[in-house]
Design an enzyme around this catalytic site. Structure first.
Site, PDB file in Angstrom:
ATOM      1  N   CYS A   2       1.185  -1.667   0.071  1.00 53.54           N
ATOM      2  CA  CYS A   2       0.150  -0.250  -0.284  1.00 53.54           C
ATOM      3  C   CYS A   2       0.852   1.665  -0.194  1.00 53.54           C
ATOM      4  CB  CYS A   2      -0.906   0.483   0.868  1.00 53.54           C
ATOM      5  SG  CYS A   2      -2.686  -1.482   0.870  1.00 53.54           S
ATOM      6  N   ARG A  27       4.249  -0.387  -4.879  1.00 48.01           N
ATOM      7  CA  ARG A  27       3.874  -1.081  -3.882  1.00 48.01           C
ATOM      8  C   ARG A  27       2.495  -2.023  -3.753  1.00 48.01           C
ATOM      9  NH1 ARG A  27       6.878   1.768   0.194  1.00 48.01           N
ATOM     10  NH2 ARG A  27       5.394   0.440   2.158  1.00 48.01           N
ATOM     11  N   TRP A  73      -2.594  -3.167  -1.573  1.00 47.60           N
ATOM     12  CA  TRP A  73      -2.547  -4.449  -2.042  1.00 47.60           C
ATOM     13  C   TRP A  73      -3.582  -4.634  -1.265  1.00 47.60           C
ATOM     14  CZ3 TRP A  73      -1.568  -8.531   0.595  1.00 47.60           C
ATOM     15  CH2 TRP A  73      -0.820  -9.849  -0.355  1.00 47.60           C
ATOM     16  N   ASN A  99      -2.008   1.779   5.517  1.00 45.79           N
ATOM     17  CA  ASN A  99      -1.082   0.741   5.469  1.00 45.79           C
ATOM     18  C   ASN A  99      -0.829  -0.463   6.521  1.00 45.79           C
ATOM     19  OD1 ASN A  99       0.717  -1.099   4.334  1.00 45.79           O
ATOM     20  ND2 ASN A  99       2.340   0.340   4.457  1.00 45.79           N
ATOM     21  N   GLY A 100      -0.926  -1.251   6.569  1.00 49.05           N
ATOM     22  CA  GLY A 100      -0.352  -2.496   7.537  1.00 49.05           C
ATOM     23  C   GLY A 100      -2.158  -3.653   7.502  1.00 49.05           C
ATOM     24  N   GLU A 483      16.388 -18.678  -7.434  1.00 43.10           N
ATOM     25  CA  GLU A 483      16.054 -17.160  -8.389  1.00 43.10           C
ATOM     26  C   GLU A 483      15.695 -17.861  -9.622  1.00 43.10           C
ATOM     27  OE1 GLU A 483      15.851 -14.640  -6.677  1.00 43.10           O
ATOM     28  OE2 GLU A 483      16.023 -13.158  -7.761  1.00 43.10           O
ATOM     29  N   LYS A 487      12.000 -15.895 -10.683  1.00 47.07           N
ATOM     30  CA  LYS A 487      11.485 -14.783 -11.425  1.00 47.07           C
ATOM     31  C   LYS A 487      11.055 -14.826 -12.994  1.00 47.07           C
ATOM     32  CE  LYS A 487      13.203 -12.088  -9.807  1.00 47.07           C
ATOM     33  NZ  LYS A 487      13.794 -11.677  -8.691  1.00 47.07           N
ATOM     34  N   GLU A 490       7.135 -15.710 -11.184  1.00 45.77           N
ATOM     35  CA  GLU A 490       7.192 -14.028 -10.632  1.00 45.77           C
ATOM     36  C   GLU A 490       6.172 -13.189 -12.317  1.00 45.77           C
ATOM     37  OE1 GLU A 490       9.064 -11.777  -7.157  1.00 45.77           O
ATOM     38  OE2 GLU A 490      10.823 -12.629  -8.874  1.00 45.77           O
ATOM     39  N   HIS A 506      15.754 -37.455  -7.951  1.00 52.98           N
ATOM     40  CA  HIS A 506      14.862 -38.237  -6.832  1.00 52.98           C
ATOM     41  C   HIS A 506      13.477 -37.625  -7.667  1.00 52.98           C
ATOM     42  CE1 HIS A 506      18.197 -39.877  -4.810  1.00 52.98           C
ATOM     43  NE2 HIS A 506      18.475 -38.347  -5.577  1.00 52.98           N
ATOM     44  N   LYS A 605       5.759  -4.879  -3.967  1.00 51.69           N
ATOM     45  CA  LYS A 605       6.911  -5.198  -3.295  1.00 51.69           C
ATOM     46  C   LYS A 605       8.188  -4.608  -2.123  1.00 51.69           C
ATOM     47  CE  LYS A 605      11.723  -3.759  -5.002  1.00 51.69           C
ATOM     48  NZ  LYS A 605      11.857  -4.999  -6.060  1.00 51.69           N
TER      49      LYS A 605
HETATM   50  C1  G6P Z   1       8.633  -9.532  -1.368  1.00 54.54           C
HETATM   51  C2  G6P Z   1       9.358  -8.801  -3.287  1.00 54.54           C
HETATM   52  C3  G6P Z   1      10.625  -9.250  -3.958  1.00 54.54           C
HETATM   53  C4  G6P Z   1      11.059  -9.498  -2.447  1.00 54.54           C
HETATM   54  C5  G6P Z   1      11.105 -10.192  -1.214  1.00 54.54           C
HETATM   55  C6  G6P Z   1      11.605  -9.275   0.119  1.00 54.54           C
HETATM   56  O1  G6P Z   1       7.669 -11.033  -2.327  1.00 54.54           O
HETATM   57  O2  G6P Z   1       8.328  -8.539  -4.805  1.00 54.54           O
HETATM   58  O3  G6P Z   1      10.837  -8.976  -5.064  1.00 54.54           O
HETATM   59  O4  G6P Z   1      12.059 -10.242  -2.538  1.00 54.54           O
HETATM   60  O5  G6P Z   1       9.170  -8.787  -0.960  1.00 54.54           O
HETATM   61  O6  G6P Z   1      11.531  -8.075   0.632  1.00 54.54           O
HETATM   62  P1  G6P Z   1      12.573  -7.332   1.082  1.00 54.54           P
HETATM   63  O7  G6P Z   1      12.332  -5.693   0.484  1.00 54.54           O
HETATM   64  O8  G6P Z   1      12.665  -7.747   2.121  1.00 54.54           O
HETATM   65  O9  G6P Z   1      14.054  -7.800   0.309  1.00 54.54           O
END
Ligand code: G6P
Length: 610
Positions: A2, A27, A73, A99-100, A483, A487, A490, A506, A605
């Site tokens: 948010c 956000r 969000w 926000n929260g 990773e 990616k 996502e 396995h 984010k």
């Molecule tokens: C969210 C973001 C990711 C990030 C994760 C941890 O899921 O979309 O890109 O890796 O949070 O966030 P941070 O800000 O703690 O690295």
């Protein structure tokens, strides 16, 4: 999660709020709304993005030099017009953005229902604005006092901004757990959930602490805690530049951020390592050098991509400093009753510095007596303010929701940290010179990988309609496999799994057929031959192999359908290079599938709720 923005001053508030919301949209982006305070309290809100809000408002001429905006969000209540913020109290005296999460909203709501309040939304936020309204009406107190008294009853996390119709030149902001920053202009103030909407107006900011309330009037700011104790504001100067928040000619922030990596890696190592002696200097750790030297164990806590950086850290720290390392999902760690020793060093990794689970895990570690440090990208955020020491990554603002340059900056800093702890402990690293020189050369090598972008576009074209992907790697390349898979899923919504290559037999091998693309990260290291055997096993089952290999590799070229070459470097530095083609591959596939790369569905984010 948010985005929050607010303004009080002499300018027309609407454009400031809308532009601020655009900067904050990373956000959260399922609905957006604004409120303007003139003689009335006018609220405009709608399901969708900030562009939808602009269309909705067009022709309605919102006026006022005080206002606030929100991009949501969803936590409580589906994304729709009613659940969008701002929320108004029944009396229409108060509007609030939040926000929260208000954890005790159900019991508060019960009390308010009994007092005759009606609710229109499914949100916890509406409960808070009604509570403020009730306290205001019942106790005949000022709006500011009503806000403070209401917050004393709240359990949970909040960053809020409140407008009251009866206080036409005042805006109130408060924080607990969710960030609030106040921009100090000349005869004007800005409020936001991070500095991005503020930077083009002022660099002077105040970060609110938990339980603090800011009361902003024309030309006056008062900060106190929710119990009415006055606080002295600490004004800080932002170092961020406006250009860092723009796409700079790239189609998406994600692509810009991938291409920024030569610079962001260099910025994260610059000045921290002596290229001649190889000595590492990390100012933010010097005060805890004894704890680091004598640590029984290091525990990385993080979420998402930052957790993957922690996994690379495990390999680095165990190799260089010969110290046992654990890597924990913050969300699991905090609820698992973990065993934490007072001579453990707990290292939180976070791009945003606001991830709720990481913050809570840090708190737990601190309460257990461990030394807690942070690796963080956002200056002034909550995580670097709650620890015994730390190191900033200097990736610059990362706007694309899928993390790219923050990951390589984190791995660069953890590499330095591993060298630093080895130095403190007097651990001998056989190939230290190769590592120090190799690290300094990484930015140049990343540049070289970025030159093969066109080749990666062609690979993306071939596989853009795949429904599954497998990513396999060993050793330092195992976290890279994770990773790469993250990616892809996502941003392109293709199901992808990362696995240690040797574990393939396995389970995942059962998935392999002529429709399964398998990305091998198969650089020349100590397990190279074994990974080549895994490639053969996949080829024998007609799987389609894309391999990330070391420059000049011929063996895999003969086996794989596609190879992407990366420059040679020390094994321990490979993740900084091998991840780059995977970022590009997922980016191009997502673009070709028509996905919103910078704002993938359901993600945010900065995850400020658990
Ligand atoms: C969210 C973001 C990711 C990030 C994760 C941890 O899921 O979309 O890109 O890796 O949070 O966030 P941070 O800000 O703690 O690295």
């Amino acid at each position: 999660m948010c985005g929050i923005v607010g303004y009080i001053g002499y300018r027309d508030a609407y454009p400031i709020l809308v532009n601020g919301l655009k900067r904050l949209e990373y956000r959260g982006y399922d609905s957006a709304g604004i409120a303007l305070l003139n003689k009335n309290l006018d609220v405009y809100k709608i399901k969708g993005k900030v562009n939808d809000l602009e269309e909705f408002v067009e022709g309605k001429k919102p006026v006022g030099t005080i206002g606030m905006g929100h991009t949501r969000w969803a936590t409580h209540g589906v994304p729709n017009n009613i659940n969008a913020h701002p929320h108004m109290s029944s009396s229409k005296n108060f509007a609030l953005i939040h926000n929260g999460i208000i954890e005790n909203y159900a019991s508060l709501k019960k009390g308010l229902l009994a007092r005759g309040y009606e609710f229109h939304s499914d949100t916890d936020t509406e409960v808070l604005v009604q509570l403020i309204d009730w306290i205001y009406t019942q106790n005949h107190v000022s709006s500011e006092e009503a806000v403070r008294l209401a917050l004393q009853e709240v359990v949970g996390a909040y960053g809020i901004v409140v407008l009251c119709k009866n206080e036409p030149r005042q805006i109130i902001a408060a924080r607990k757990g969710s960030p609030i920053v106040i921009g100090i202009g000349k005869d004007e103030y800005f409020v936001a959930s991070d500095a991005t909407p503020i930077i083009e107006f002022t660099k002077e900011v105040i970060y609110l602490n938990d339980d603090e309330v800011a009361i902003l009037n024309d030309g006056e700011i008062v900060i106190k805690d929710i119990y009415n104790l006055g606080k002295t504001p600490h004004i800080e100067t932002l170092e961020m530049e406006l250009e860092a928040l723009e796409k700079g000619g790239f189609e998406h922030f994600m692509l810009k951020e991938i291409f920024e990596q030569p610079r962001s890696i260099m910025d994260s190592i610059r000045g921290r390592i002596d290229p001649v002696s190889g000595q590492v200097k990390l100012g933010g750790l010097s005060q805890i050098s004894e704890q680091l030297k004598n640590a029984r164990r290091l525990i990385f806590i993080a979420c998402g991509t930052s957790w993957h950086a922690g996994l690379v850290g495990e390999y680095l720290l165990e190799e260089f400093a010969r110290i046992p390392v654990e890597v924990e999902y913050a969300s699991e760690f905090r609820y698992r009753k973990p065993i934490i020793y007072s001579d453990d060093v707990v290292i939180a990794i976070s791009q945003s510095g606001e991830t709720a689970d990481t913050l809570a895990a840090m708190k737990l570690a601190k309460e257990s007596g461990a030394t807690v440090i942070a690796i963080c990208n956002v200056v002034g955020s909550s995580i670097p303010r709650n620890n015994d020491g730390g190191v900033y990554t200097h990736a610059g603002p990362e706007i694309g929701v899928a993390s790219t340059k923050a990951f390589t900056a984190q791995v660069s800093v953890i590499t330095l940290m591993a060298l630093y702890i080895a130095q403190l402990k007097g651990s001998k690293i056989g190939n230290k010179r190769e590592i120090v020189e190799g690290l300094m050369n990484i930015p140049r090598k990343v540049e070289k990988i970025l030159e093969v972008n066109d080749k990666i576009i062609a690979i993306a074209e071939t596989f853009k309609n795949a429904t599954n992907f497998l990513y396999l790697g060993r050793g330092y390349n195992f976290p890279v496999a994770l990773e790469g898979a993250l990616k892809l899923k996502e941003i392109s919504y293709i199901h992808a799994e990362g696995y240690p290559a040797a574990e393939m037999k396995h389970g995942p091998i059962a998935l392999i057929d002529e429709n399964m693309p398998v990305v091998f990260i198969a650089t020349k290291d100590s397990t190279y031959e074994k990974v080549v055997s895994n490639i053969q096993e996949v080829v024998a089952r007609k799987g389609r192999v894309i391999a990330i290999v070391t420059e000049g590799d011929h063996q895999i070229k003969d086996l794989a359908e596609f190879v992407i070459e990366i420059p040679d470097t020390a094994d321990s530095l490979v993740p900084l290079l091998s991840v780059i083609p995977l970022q590009l591959l997922s980016y191009h596939i997502a673009v070709m599938r028509g996905c919103n790369v910078d704002q993938p569905r359901n993600l945010a984010k900065s995850v400020t709720v658990e």
